[in-house]
Design a protein around this motif. Structure first.
Motif, PDB file in Angstrom:
ATOM      1  N   ASN A 285      37.286  24.269  38.589  1.00 32.04           N
ATOM      2  CA  ASN A 285      35.790  23.897  38.126  1.00 32.04           C
ATOM      3  C   ASN A 285      34.918  24.415  37.198  1.00 32.04           C
ATOM      4  N   LYS A 286      35.324  25.515  37.075  1.00 31.13           N
ATOM      5  CA  LYS A 286      34.594  26.430  35.944  1.00 31.13           C
ATOM      6  C   LYS A 286      34.864  26.327  34.558  1.00 31.13           C
ATOM      7  N   TYR A 287      36.245  26.237  34.497  1.00 33.48           N
ATOM      8  CA  TYR A 287      36.784  26.183  33.045  1.00 33.48           C
ATOM      9  C   TYR A 287      37.555  24.990  32.621  1.00 33.48           C
ATOM     10  N   GLN A 288      37.323  24.772  31.434  1.00 37.71           N
ATOM     11  CA  GLN A 288      38.011  23.539  30.769  1.00 37.71           C
ATOM     12  C   GLN A 288      38.867  24.297  29.684  1.00 37.71           C
ATOM     13  N   SER A 289      40.258  23.779  29.463  1.00 35.65           N
ATOM     14  CA  SER A 289      41.007  24.600  28.513  1.00 35.65           C
ATOM     15  C   SER A 289      41.090  26.047  28.770  1.00 35.65           C
ATOM     16  N   LEU A 290      41.715  26.208  30.160  1.00 31.77           N
ATOM     17  CA  LEU A 290      41.878  27.683  30.490  1.00 31.77           C
ATOM     18  C   LEU A 290      42.987  28.283  29.721  1.00 31.77           C
ATOM     19  N   PHE A 291      43.884  27.550  29.361  1.00 31.14           N
ATOM     20  CA  PHE A 291      45.029  28.412  28.610  1.00 31.14           C
ATOM     21  C   PHE A 291      44.632  29.049  27.429  1.00 31.14           C
ATOM     22  N   SER A 292      43.657  28.411  26.662  1.00 25.60           N
ATOM     23  CA  SER A 292      43.289  28.934  25.445  1.00 25.60           C
ATOM     24  C   SER A 292      42.577  29.825  25.711  1.00 25.60           C
ATOM     25  N   LYS A 293      41.540  30.129  26.683  1.00 25.92           N
ATOM     26  CA  LYS A 293      40.660  31.370  27.064  1.00 25.92           C
ATOM     27  C   LYS A 293      41.789  32.538  27.307  1.00 25.92           C
ATOM     28  N   VAL A 294      42.883  32.493  28.291  1.00 28.24           N
ATOM     29  CA  VAL A 294      43.534  33.330  28.570  1.00 28.24           C
ATOM     30  C   VAL A 294      44.351  34.136  27.551  1.00 28.24           C
ATOM     31  N   MET A 295      44.659  33.227  26.440  1.00 25.82           N
ATOM     32  CA  MET A 295      45.463  33.455  25.443  1.00 25.82           C
ATOM     33  C   MET A 295      44.640  34.463  24.277  1.00 25.82           C
ATOM     34  N   ASP A 296      43.300  34.280  24.393  1.00 32.03           N
ATOM     35  CA  ASP A 296      42.275  34.778  23.497  1.00 32.03           C
ATOM     36  C   ASP A 296      41.953  36.304  23.907  1.00 32.03           C
ATOM     37  N   VAL A 297      42.288  36.535  25.254  1.00 33.48           N
ATOM     38  CA  VAL A 297      41.581  37.642  26.017  1.00 33.48           C
ATOM     39  C   VAL A 297      42.653  38.785  25.873  1.00 33.48           C
ATOM     40  N   ASN A 298      42.447  39.983  25.683  1.00 33.23           N
ATOM     41  CA  ASN A 298      43.171  41.051  25.623  1.00 33.23           C
ATOM     42  C   ASN A 298      42.994  42.261  26.229  1.00 33.23           C
ATOM     43  N   LYS A 299      41.935  42.250  26.803  1.00 31.49           N
ATOM     44  CA  LYS A 299      40.934  43.576  27.505  1.00 31.49           C
ATOM     45  C   LYS A 299      41.022  43.075  29.048  1.00 31.49           C
ATOM     46  N   ILE A 300      41.594  44.257  29.794  1.00 28.14           N
ATOM     47  CA  ILE A 300      41.518  44.034  31.342  1.00 28.14           C
ATOM     48  C   ILE A 300      40.246  43.766  31.702  1.00 28.14           C
ATOM     49  N   GLU A 301      38.994  44.300  31.254  1.00 27.60           N
ATOM     50  CA  GLU A 301      37.574  43.988  31.760  1.00 27.60           C
ATOM     51  C   GLU A 301      37.171  42.457  31.512  1.00 27.60           C
ATOM     52  N   PHE A 303      39.405  40.075  31.354  1.00 27.12           N
ATOM     53  CA  PHE A 303      40.219  39.241  32.447  1.00 27.12           C
ATOM     54  C   PHE A 303      39.314  39.328  33.729  1.00 27.12           C
ATOM     55  N   TYR A 304      39.076  40.370  34.129  1.00 26.56           N
ATOM     56  CA  TYR A 304      38.239  40.764  35.343  1.00 26.56           C
ATOM     57  C   TYR A 304      36.852  39.756  35.441  1.00 26.56           C
ATOM     58  N   ASN A 305      36.023  39.516  34.191  1.00 32.84           N
ATOM     59  CA  ASN A 305      35.134  38.908  33.887  1.00 32.84           C
ATOM     60  C   ASN A 305      35.667  37.210  33.993  1.00 32.84           C
ATOM     61  N   LEU A 306      36.575  36.942  33.496  1.00 33.94           N
ATOM     62  CA  LEU A 306      37.214  35.488  33.209  1.00 33.94           C
ATOM     63  C   LEU A 306      37.612  35.034  34.613  1.00 33.94           C
ATOM     64  N   PHE A 307      37.978  35.873  35.489  1.00 27.36           N
ATOM     65  CA  PHE A 307      38.747  35.582  36.790  1.00 27.36           C
ATOM     66  C   PHE A 307      37.409  35.639  37.769  1.00 27.36           C
ATOM     67  N   THR A 308      36.471  36.128  37.429  1.00 27.75           N
ATOM     68  CA  THR A 308      34.927  36.040  38.198  1.00 27.75           C
ATOM     69  C   THR A 308      34.610  34.775  39.030  1.00 27.75           C
ATOM     70  N   ILE A 309      34.927  34.161  39.945  1.00 26.90           N
ATOM     71  CA  ILE A 309      34.493  32.770  40.210  1.00 26.90           C
ATOM     72  C   ILE A 309      33.992  32.793  41.643  1.00 26.90           C
ATOM     73  N   GLU A 310      33.278  31.607  41.895  1.00 30.94           N
ATOM     74  CA  GLU A 310      32.758  31.579  43.300  1.00 30.94           C
ATOM     75  C   GLU A 310      33.303  30.364  43.869  1.00 30.94           C
ATOM     76  N   VAL A 311      33.436  30.600  45.249  1.00 33.10           N
ATOM     77  CA  VAL A 311      34.053  29.326  46.077  1.00 33.10           C
ATOM     78  C   VAL A 311      32.647  28.533  46.524  1.00 33.10           C
ATOM     79  N   ASN A 312      33.147  27.448  47.046  1.00 36.73           N
ATOM     80  CA  ASN A 312      31.982  26.405  47.593  1.00 36.73           C
ATOM     81  C   ASN A 312      31.432  27.326  48.803  1.00 36.73           C
ATOM     82  N   GLU A 313      29.977  26.853  48.992  1.00 32.49           N
ATOM     83  CA  GLU A 313      29.337  27.326  50.133  1.00 32.49           C
ATOM     84  C   GLU A 313      29.922  27.421  51.359  1.00 32.49           C
ATOM     85  N   PHE A 314      30.719  26.310  51.640  1.00 33.71           N
ATOM     86  CA  PHE A 314      31.475  26.371  53.027  1.00 33.71           C
ATOM     87  C   PHE A 314      32.506  27.514  53.256  1.00 33.71           C
ATOM     88  N   TRP A 315      33.119  27.690  51.987  1.00 34.31           N
ATOM     89  CA  TRP A 315      34.108  28.546  52.281  1.00 34.31           C
ATOM     90  C   TRP A 315      33.654  30.101  52.464  1.00 34.31           C
TER      91      TRP A 315
END
Length: 423
Positions: A285-301, A303-315
């Motif tokens: 829900n957060k990202y469009q074209s996720l593939f291009s984003k992960v291909m451009d990232v090379n530092k672990i930090e 990646f941690y930022n890229l995968f920082t996401i929120e779940v729906n309030e219900f969850w």
């Protein structure tokens, strides 16, 4: 004695080459032992030898006993007509060429170096061990070990790439689709891996593209396809998803899975498949074209930022649809992101770079070397043997070593085993 070991002896000339004599007393000089042949025909091709000072160019066949020539019916196979030398451990019968002359034969039984045989027996003929060289592996110098681990790691990437290439073929080389399928598979971890991959493949990815920025529709798609929206639950959010999925199911002709395919038993709540699906929804829900984003990232930090996401309030107050729980954010942990990088991102990067002819091995190594080593029984056992993984690159390489070399007793193809045999 195994024929594979005799191949090894001949290839690396681990025997006395001075005054090498055939069983008929002729001097044999090896100019070129030939190239090893793993296909049909003689074991070594294009060998160059001098037999009694006469130059011979042809093939070499290797057997434990001379009589194996007839046991394998080589006398009836034209692929063996060009054999110029028969190398055996034990000469127990004469073998004849087409001209009815005896095939020149060398028996290695009495010319192999004693130390090589002792080392061979240590590896192959002793008591059952966790790995054949467990009492000697700590002796291996760090230079050889590091080079071998690097090769093992890329072998592991090659093995992982087989599955990725199959998925790409099925999706007409749509890397976005394959990334989604691989991420879903690894969100399921070991227990629900197969079920999550089935979920990701249960609908055309184009459907996800159309609904991904409508969080409710995306949730309905994934939870509905997983079979979690078939119950009667008195909850407004659940019922909204049910209604939305009914619409999507009709519009895109969807067929849901059976929810029993997903396991909850003996799992920590944060690993419940419902929570993992909610996180997958948050990511897409957060990202469009996720593939291009992960291909451009090379530092672990990054990646941690890229995968920082929120779940729906219900969850944030639920682990399942049925019952409420204490509020928690349910973000992706660093350990899970590490697994995604190891098992999804880097292998997919490798396949993509290979496809465009620009494999950046150094970049891939630098990326995985930033991650901590995995903690499992295999890595722990290697640590006991004084082979301690310092990062995920080394732990991945050690897993490849154990599973595809040690467990299969492929010591003759292993740089460590080869070194121990020759020392």
């Amino acid at each position: 004695m195994k024929e594979e070991f005799l191949h090894y002896l001949w290839q690396y000339k681990l025997f006395s080459k001075r005054n090498l004599i055939s069983v008929k007393g002729k001097v044999v000089e090896i100019l070129d032992s030939g190239s090893y042949n793993s296909n049909t025909g003689a074991d070594f091709l294009n060998s160059k030898l001098k037999i009694d000072n006469q130059l011979w160019v042809g093939n070499v066949e290797v057997h434990v006993k001379s009589s194996d020539w007839y046991a394998h019916h080589h006398e009836q196979d034209k692929n063996y007509d060009a054999v110029i030398l028969h190398v055996v451990w034990e000469h127990d019968t004469e073998v004849f060429m087409k001209n009815n002359r005896p095939l020149p034969t060398v028996a290695l039984e009495n010319v192999v170096q004693k130390e090589v045989l002792i080392n061979y027996r240590r590896l192959f003929l002793k008591e059952q061990r966790w790995i054949p060289c467990e009492k000697q592996i700590a002796e291996i110098n760090s230079f050889l070990l590091n080079n071998w681990l690097e090769r093992l790691y890329f072998e592991r990437l090659e093995n992982k790439s087989v599955v990725i290439k199959e998925l790409l073929q099925k999706s007409n080389n749509d890397y976005e689709t394959v990334l989604f399928q691989l991420l879903a598979k690894n969100f399921g971890l070991k227990v629900n891996r197969a079920a999550f991959l089935e979920l990701a493949q249960s609908f055309n990815f184009s459907v996800l593209r159309k609904v991904q920025f409508n969080e409710e529709q995306l949730s309905a798609l994934l939870f509905g396809q997983a079979g979690f929206l078939v119950d009667q639950i008195e909850d407004s959010y659940y019922q909204q998803l049910q209604n939305e999925y009914t619409y999507l199911k009709h519009k895109y002709k969807l067929e849901p899975m059976a929810k029993y395919r997903f396991q909850f038993f003996r799992m920590r709540p944060n690993n419940f498949p419902t929570v993992r699906i909610a996180q997958l929804v948050g990511l897409y829900n957060k990202y469009q074209s996720l593939f291009s984003k992960v291909m451009d990232v090379n530092k672990i930090e990054d990646f941690y930022n890229l995968f920082t996401i929120e779940v729906n309030e219900f969850w944030k107050t639920h682990y399942t649809f049925e019952s409420e729980s204490k509020k928690s954010v349910k973000r992706l942990t660093k350990s899970l992101i590490d697994l995604l990088i190891i098992n999804t991102i880097i292998p997919l990067k490798f396949v993509y770079e290979e496809a465009i002819g620009e494999v950046n091995e150094e970049g891939l190594l630098q990326l995985i070397q930033q991650l901590k080593p995995e903690n499992n029984s295999i890595i722990s056992k290697f640590a006991v043997l004084q082979i301690k993984a310092k990062n995920a690159f080394e732990s991945q390489a050690l897993l490849e070593l154990k599973n595809n070399y040690c467990a299969e007793k492929r010591c003759l193809q292993c740089a460590i085993g080869s070194k121990l045999l020759k020392k």
